[in-house]
Design an enzyme around this catalytic site. Structure first.
Site, short mmCIF file in Angstrom:
data_model
loop_
_atom_site.label_atom_id
_atom_site.label_comp_id
_atom_site.label_asym_id
_atom_site.label_seq_id
_atom_site.Cartn_x
_atom_site.Cartn_y
_atom_site.Cartn_z
N GLY A 45 27.37 34.91 8.00
CA GLY A 45 27.18 36.20 8.63
C GLY A 45 27.94 36.01 9.87
O GLY A 45 27.53 35.00 10.88
N ARG B 84 35.93 28.45 8.86
CA ARG B 84 36.03 29.46 8.13
C ARG B 84 37.22 30.34 8.92
O ARG B 84 36.97 30.73 10.43
CB ARG B 84 34.95 30.08 7.90
N GLN C 212 24.63 37.58 -1.62
CA GLN C 212 24.01 37.81 -0.34
C GLN C 212 22.77 38.96 -0.23
O GLN C 212 22.09 39.00 0.22
CB GLN C 212 24.69 37.89 0.78
N ASP D 45 33.54 41.22 9.71
CA ASP D 45 33.94 39.73 10.07
C ASP D 45 34.81 39.77 11.01
O ASP D 45 35.24 38.70 11.78
CB ASP D 45 34.40 39.02 9.11
N LYS E 91 33.12 41.51 3.89
CA LYS E 91 32.76 40.84 2.58
C LYS E 91 33.51 41.66 1.52
O LYS E 91 33.67 42.84 1.36
CB LYS E 91 31.15 41.01 2.30
#
Lengths: 345, 345
Positions: free
Chosen positions: B40, B82, B191, B232, B243
């Site tokens: 997240g 990431r 999720q 993100d 996502k």
């Protein structure tokens, strides 16, 4: 059908195990349909037909009218298994009609049994031929080296032949067009991940498995040349009931200028259902969503909506590919014409 | 942060078990990020900040410049975990800046350590406050009794506060607006099913879990009043990385006239990234698709594409809700104005 049983490849065990389910009674057949051991609109029709033939074979009815009564009761049981796919009532009605046509008290029940088995075998053969015809017509619409996106399973597992939507891919592959398939995993029952991937790998057709949510960005990136899906029921106006998620793909395909084809035998077209709004959408058990393959993925006690199908309005469908021809811009008159023209021919 | 470790609620074990992961080194923190124990965008930034503070605390560097060198190396490790969420580099850069501002040879390393811990706590507190502000602004956009559709997890698990998109729902709920939430399960990592459902159930907010493919027909049936998602990374032109599956919802929402809101703190806006095309989309391990929660759902050896994110162009976004205001029709000038106006205030 083998002797006095119907043998079904249990799709629930795939892709991990190839197990066969022996149905020794119509109740066994109905259970196999309800629990998705067998699934996919065309093969559901074939299974229902063999269920009717099994009932006729096992019946001890002393007369043709008594046998017919039994068959009508069995037919109601089979029709009650799953509400959305029209192929079940279509096959049941066709089989019952065979019985009814010979139900004079003078007919020996044995004669009806033979006719029922012959009719079930005819339905199976017709479906295989329909797959070949749809494949040939559909393959012409597949460009050389195309990326084809598909949803759910529409191949040999759910037909008597090469499949409906997947049959188009198979035919294009055999015609040397080198298609590559994006396989939507197809939650919640994962028919894409479990069944379509398995079929394509066995056939040696290049494929890539994706989560359902990844289809849109593939389209935006120009990586999808066409979408092919099957159908569980097509209403008279051309609206299509199919696996949940299909309507989503139809909207996305339209938005990105990607052709969206529905591939289905004419037994899937139900002129008695005026529009998609008249199609009953099966709400299945929440455990399909919360506990795929026996593993719990959501909290205990969670509320779930699990519609098994959705409706794609006809206006989103580039064409319906049937064994009798490709119906562009599907509408009631075009569907009626296709269904009646050759029937009288 | 507890003493010389960073303690993380392990999201991989949810909703079945509440397990805490004790990270005793920066490598532990990096592993927790890579393996999605913590995920997240906002909480990734906070975790990276505490990772930097942990590194400073554990360092035995004899001087401020030597400590800064170490921190720069640690920052590169954290940034490499990431690629898509901008909050990690944002937090690393902010923390490094604190060190750099005090890196004269005259400064005692101990002083920098204290400042780093204070800065990480400040980042955490700011995020909590940002959630409250976004919640208040967003709740005004939620009609009474609205059905709100959301994707992935954007709640307290991925922020220091009530959440971003889910925070809007929480604020609307607390304001007595009685929202009901359609929770996309959000394949492949689930999720929605695992985390969002768990959060909403704990909060007593009515919700219904659905397969991702079911969202479209809910919209067609008029059962979705608005869509709220997180982000993100937001590019300078307003394009949103979030996502995988988000872009699908954006197209569907636009098609059905449903407002589509992105809720994200301004730390998610990256003016150095001109457009969505410049955002690197993380391709994650195929096992996330083929083996959810340890159960294999696809044939061995299957090809898989598993992009973790997708890009939603700014034109599909009704508004971006930040802690500094609601940006309707997101574009570069509006984003720059929001980011700079209050910074100088």
């Amino acid at each position: 059908m083998a002797g006095d049983s119907v043998v079904i490849l249990d799709q629930r065990a795939l892709p991990h195990r190839e197990e066969y389910l022996v149905c020794r009674s119509v109740d066994d057949v109905a259970d196999a349909i309800r629990t998705l051991a067998v699934r996919g609109a065309p093969v559901l029709g074939i299974t229902a037909a063999f269920g009717m033939a099994l009932a006729a074979t096992q019946s001890t009815a002393p007369s043709a009218p008594a046998l017919l009564k039994e068959l009508e009761r069995v037919g109601r049981t089979l029709k009650g298994t799953r509400p959305t796919a029209v192929n079940i009532p279509w096959a049941v009605d066709r089989m019952t009609e065979v019985g009814r046509a010979r139900s004079s008290p003078a007919t020996a029940p044995e004669r009806i049994r033979e006719e029922m088995i012959a009719e079930a075998l005819r339905i199976e053969r017709e479906d295989r031929d329909a797959c070949d015809a749809m494949g040939a017509l559909g393959a012409e619409l597949v460009p050389e080296g195309a990326n084809v996106l598909t949803h759910c399973n529409t191949g040999m597992l759910c037909t008597a032949g090469i499949g409906t939507a997947l049959g188009v891919v198979v035919a294009a592959h055999r015609a040397g067009k080198r298609p590559h398939v994006w396989v939507d995993e197809t939650r919640p029952v994962l028919q894409g991940a479990r069944l379509t991937a398995w079929e394509l790998m066995r056939l040696g057709i290049p494929m890539t498995l994706i989560s359902d949510g990844a289809a849109a960005s593939l389209m935006a990136a120009g990586k999808v040349a066409l979408v092919v899906v099957g159908a569980d029921r097509i209403a008279a106006n051309g609206d299509v009931a199919n696996k949940v998620g299909t309507y989503s793909l139809a909207v996305l395909a339209g938005h990105h200028g990607v052709p969206f084809y529905v591939v289905a035998p004419i037994s899937t077209v139900d002129l008695a259902t005026p529009t998609g709004a008249d199609i009953s959408i099966e709400e299945r058990d929440p455990s399909e969503v919360t506990t795929p393959l026996g593993v719990r993925i959501a909290p205990e006690g969670v509320s779930v909506a699990n519609p098994a199908f959705d409706i794609t309005p006809a206006s989103y469908v580039t064409a319906i590919i049937t064994e009798r021809g490709v119906i562009g811009r599907p509408c009631e008159s075009a569907l009626r014409e296709t269904l009646t023209a050759r029937r009288s021919a």
